[in-house]
Design an enzyme around this catalytic site. Structure first.
Site, mmCIF file in Angstrom:
data_model
loop_
_atom_site.group_PDB
_atom_site.id
_atom_site.type_symbol
_atom_site.label_atom_id
_atom_site.label_comp_id
_atom_site.label_asym_id
_atom_site.label_seq_id
_atom_site.Cartn_x
_atom_site.Cartn_y
_atom_site.Cartn_z
ATOM 1 N N SER A 135 1.617 9.280 6.819
ATOM 2 C CA SER A 135 1.074 7.737 6.719
ATOM 3 C C SER A 135 2.199 6.811 6.700
ATOM 4 O O SER A 135 2.770 6.807 5.865
ATOM 5 C CB SER A 135 0.085 7.773 5.710
ATOM 6 N N LYS A 161 -0.395 8.724 11.419
ATOM 7 C CA LYS A 161 -1.067 7.559 10.991
ATOM 8 C C LYS A 161 -0.521 6.437 10.639
ATOM 9 O O LYS A 161 0.567 6.332 10.021
ATOM 10 C CB LYS A 161 -1.744 8.200 9.710
ATOM 11 N N LYS A 163 -0.724 2.503 9.464
ATOM 12 C CA LYS A 163 -1.308 1.502 8.649
ATOM 13 C C LYS A 163 -1.398 0.195 9.511
ATOM 14 O O LYS A 163 -0.447 -0.213 10.346
ATOM 15 C CB LYS A 163 -0.567 1.106 7.365
ATOM 16 N N ASP A 188 -5.081 3.386 10.204
ATOM 17 C CA ASP A 188 -5.908 3.149 8.878
ATOM 18 C C ASP A 188 -5.815 1.564 8.614
ATOM 19 O O ASP A 188 -4.838 1.099 8.107
ATOM 20 C CB ASP A 188 -5.264 3.972 7.797
ATOM 21 N N GLU A 213 -9.459 4.640 10.618
ATOM 22 C CA GLU A 213 -9.821 5.064 9.282
ATOM 23 C C GLU A 213 -10.380 3.800 8.468
ATOM 24 O O GLU A 213 -9.541 2.614 8.590
ATOM 25 C CB GLU A 213 -8.711 5.589 8.556
ATOM 26 N N ASP A 238 -12.920 6.750 4.382
ATOM 27 C CA ASP A 238 -11.958 7.217 3.239
ATOM 28 C C ASP A 238 -12.372 6.649 2.020
ATOM 29 O O ASP A 238 -13.459 7.089 1.306
ATOM 30 C CB ASP A 238 -10.596 6.625 3.389
ATOM 31 N N LYS A 262 -10.228 12.596 -0.579
ATOM 32 C CA LYS A 262 -9.229 12.638 -1.404
ATOM 33 C C LYS A 262 -9.810 12.890 -2.812
ATOM 34 O O LYS A 262 -10.973 12.601 -3.417
ATOM 35 C CB LYS A 262 -8.865 10.995 -1.687
ATOM 36 N N GLY A 290 -3.846 11.178 1.008
ATOM 37 C CA GLY A 290 -2.921 11.060 0.038
ATOM 38 C C GLY A 290 -2.969 9.825 -0.947
ATOM 39 O O GLY A 290 -3.485 8.641 -0.143
HETATM 40 O O1 OSB Z 1 -5.832 4.762 2.353
HETATM 41 O O2 OSB Z 1 -4.931 6.544 2.822
HETATM 42 C C1 OSB Z 1 -4.878 5.679 2.193
HETATM 43 C C2 OSB Z 1 -1.853 5.267 -0.153
HETATM 44 C C3 OSB Z 1 -2.411 4.696 -0.925
HETATM 45 C C4 OSB Z 1 -3.559 4.190 -1.012
HETATM 46 C C5 OSB Z 1 -4.343 4.324 0.047
HETATM 47 C C6 OSB Z 1 -3.865 5.081 1.218
HETATM 48 C C7 OSB Z 1 -2.516 5.557 1.010
HETATM 49 C C8 OSB Z 1 -2.029 6.448 2.314
HETATM 50 C C9 OSB Z 1 -0.538 6.972 1.930
HETATM 51 O O3 OSB Z 1 -2.335 6.088 3.502
HETATM 52 C C10 OSB Z 1 -0.958 8.638 2.124
HETATM 53 C C11 OSB Z 1 0.246 9.321 1.406
HETATM 54 O O4 OSB Z 1 1.449 9.470 2.133
HETATM 55 O O5 OSB Z 1 0.199 9.445 0.309
HETATM 56 MG MG MG Z 2 -6.972 5.605 3.849
#
Ligand code: OSB
Ligand code: MG
Length: 374
Positions: A135, A161, A163, A188, A213, A238, A262, A290
C-alpha cells in the site's frame, strides 16, 4: 485456560517513511501491545487502533481505557476454554472491536503454543506461502510516486495499491498506467468521495484496476451498491465491514465484489474467520489488510492470510518497509516472488525482542482478575 496476568504497554515507533492517506499523515506510531501470561506461556497481541479516530472511532487511548476498565478484568476472570470463546466473553461490551481483537488474538497465540501448533494451523490455514502486495501512501510529488512504485515492483510485490483522494486520482493513475500497462494495480480512497463524484469515479474504469477500495462513507453499504452498479471496476470494502452480518449485507446488496479483512477491524480472529467463510461460500475473494503493524500484528496477519479464501495479495508487507528495526525476530521478509513463508513453529513463529520492547515502552499497566483487583 486461566489467564494469570494481562500486561499492557504503549510503545512509540517512528515509521521509516511517513504514510499519508485521504484522512491524514502518520510519521510515528503509538502502539498498544498486550502480553498475556498463562501456564508458563506468553501470548502477544497488538491493538491496531490509530493515534486519532480517523480510520474508525477507536484510538489507542480508547482501547487502553476499555481494556483496563472492562475487557481485561473480564478476560482475567473468565475460564477461557478456547480462544474462540472470546467474543462471548466480551459480548456485553458493545463495539471497541480493535480493543477486543488485541486481547482475543493474544489468547489464540497462547492456545497455539499450549497445543504446540502453528497459529496458522489453529486458525484453519491451508497455505504455505501468502501472496503480498503493498500500500503506497499519497506522495508529495508525482516524481516520488513513480519512484516508489518502481522500487516496490522491483522488490517483487504482486499488487500495488495506491492511496487516492480528490486531486490525487485520475491524472495520477493515468501516469502510472502509462508507465506500467500490465502491473496489478488497485486504489484506496478511505472514504474520500461522495455521490457528486460518481461520474468522476467512472473515469477510474479506464485504468483496469483490480479494485477500488472504500470510495464512499466509512459506514455505508447502500451508496456503494448504487456506485457498484455504475462501475466496471470491482469495489472492495474495508472500513464498512465490521462483522459477518455486514459482509452478508454488502454481498447481498452487491455493494462490493471483494472484501478486505482486517482482524482488528472485525474484533478478532473468530469474527475474521466468520467473514472469511461467509465470503468464501458466496464466491467473494478476500485479502488481508494492514494497519501499519509491528511484527506482532504482522505475524497475526500472516497466520490469518493462510486461510484458503485469502486468494488476493494482501497489504502484509516486509518489516523493513515500516520499521528501522522490527520488534520481532526474524523480521518479516518478502521473497523476490512477492511471497511470505507462513511459519510452522508453534504459536506465531516469531520471537518478540523483549529488550527492544522494554526500551520503547512509554507506559505500562498490569491487569489481573476482578476479584484480585478489589
Ligand atoms: O485503509 O488499508 C487502509 C493504513 C492505515 C489505516 C488504513 C489503511 C492503511 C493501509 C496501510 O493501507 C496498509 C499497511 O501497509 O499496513
Ligand atoms: Mg483500506
Amino acid at each position: 485456560m486461566k489467564i494469570e496476568a494481562i500486561q499492557l504497554r504503549e510503545i512509540h515507533l517512528p515509521l521509516v517513511h511517513p504514510f499519508e492517506t485521504s484522512f491524514g499523515r502518520t510519521t510515528s506510531r503509538r502502539i498498544l501491545l498486550v502480553e498475556l501470561k498463562a501456564e508458563g506461556l506468553t501470548g502477544w497481541g497488538e491493538c491496531v487502533a490509530g493515534e486519532h479516530p480517523y480510520f474508525s472511532e477507536e484510538t489507542i487511548d480508547t482501547a487502553w481505557q476499555m481494556i483496563t476498565a472492562e475487557l481485561g478484568p473480564t478476560l482475567a476472570a473468565a475460564d477461557v476454554e478456547h480462544a474462540g470463546k472470546c467474543p462471548e466473553i466480551f459480548r456485553q461490551v458493545r463495539g471497541h472491536r480493535m480493543a477486543k481483537a488485541a486481547l482475543e488474538n493474544a489468547v489464540w497465540d497462547l492456545e497455539a503454543q499450549a497445543k504446540n501448533v502453528a497459529l496458522a494451523d489453529l486458525l484453519g490455514g491451508t497455505r504455505d506461502v501468502i501472496p503480498c502486495g503493498v500500500s503506497i501512501g499519497i506522495q508529495p510529488s508525482m516524481e516520488e510516486q513513480l519512484e516508489k512504485i518502481e522500487e516496490e515492483i522491483a522488490a517483487g510485490y504482486q499488487r500495488i495499491k495506491l492511496k487516492c483522494k480528490p486531486g490525487w486520482d485520475v491524472q495520477m493513475l493515468e501516469q502510472v498506467r502509462k508507465r506500467w500497462p500490465d502491473v496489478v494495480l488497485s486504489c484506496d480512497a478511505n472514504s474520500a468521495y461522495r455521490i457528486k463524484d460518481f461520474d468522476h469515479l467512472s473515469a477510474f474504469d479506464q485504468f483496469n484496476l483490480l479494485m477500488i477500495e472504500q470510495p464512499l462513507w466509512y459506514d455505508d453499504f447502500y451508496f456503494h451498491s448504487m456506485l457498484q452498479k455504475r462501475l466496471d471496476t470491482a469495489i472492495c470494502l474495508d472500513e464498512s465491514i465490521r462483522n459477518r452480518r455486514d459482509a452478508l449485507a454488502a454481498i447481498d446488496m452487491e455493494s462490493c465484489r471483494i472484501i478486505n479483512i482486517k482482524v482488528g477491524r472485525v474484533g478478532g480472529f473468530s469474527e475474521a474467520i466468520h467473514v472469511h467463510n461467509a465470503a468464501a461460500e458466496r464466491g467473494i475473494p478476500v485479502w488481508c489488510g494492514g494497519m501499519l503493524e509491528t511484527g506482532i500484528g504482522r505475524s497475526h496477519n500472516i497466520a490469518l492470510s493462510s486461510l484458503p479464501n485469502f486468494s488476493l495479495p494482501g497489504d502484509v508487507s516486509a518489516s523493513r518497509r515500516y520499521w528501522h528495526e522490527d520488534i520481532i525476530e526474524p523480521a518479516v521478509e518478502v521473497s523476490a516472488a512477492g511471497e511470505i513463508i507462513v511459519p510452522t513453529a508453534p504459536g506465531r513463529g516469531y520471537e518478540v525482542k523483549a529488550d527492544l520492547v522494554e526500551k520503547l515502552t512509554v507506559r505500562q499497566e498490569t491487569i489481573r482478575a476482578m476479584e484480585l483487583v478489589s
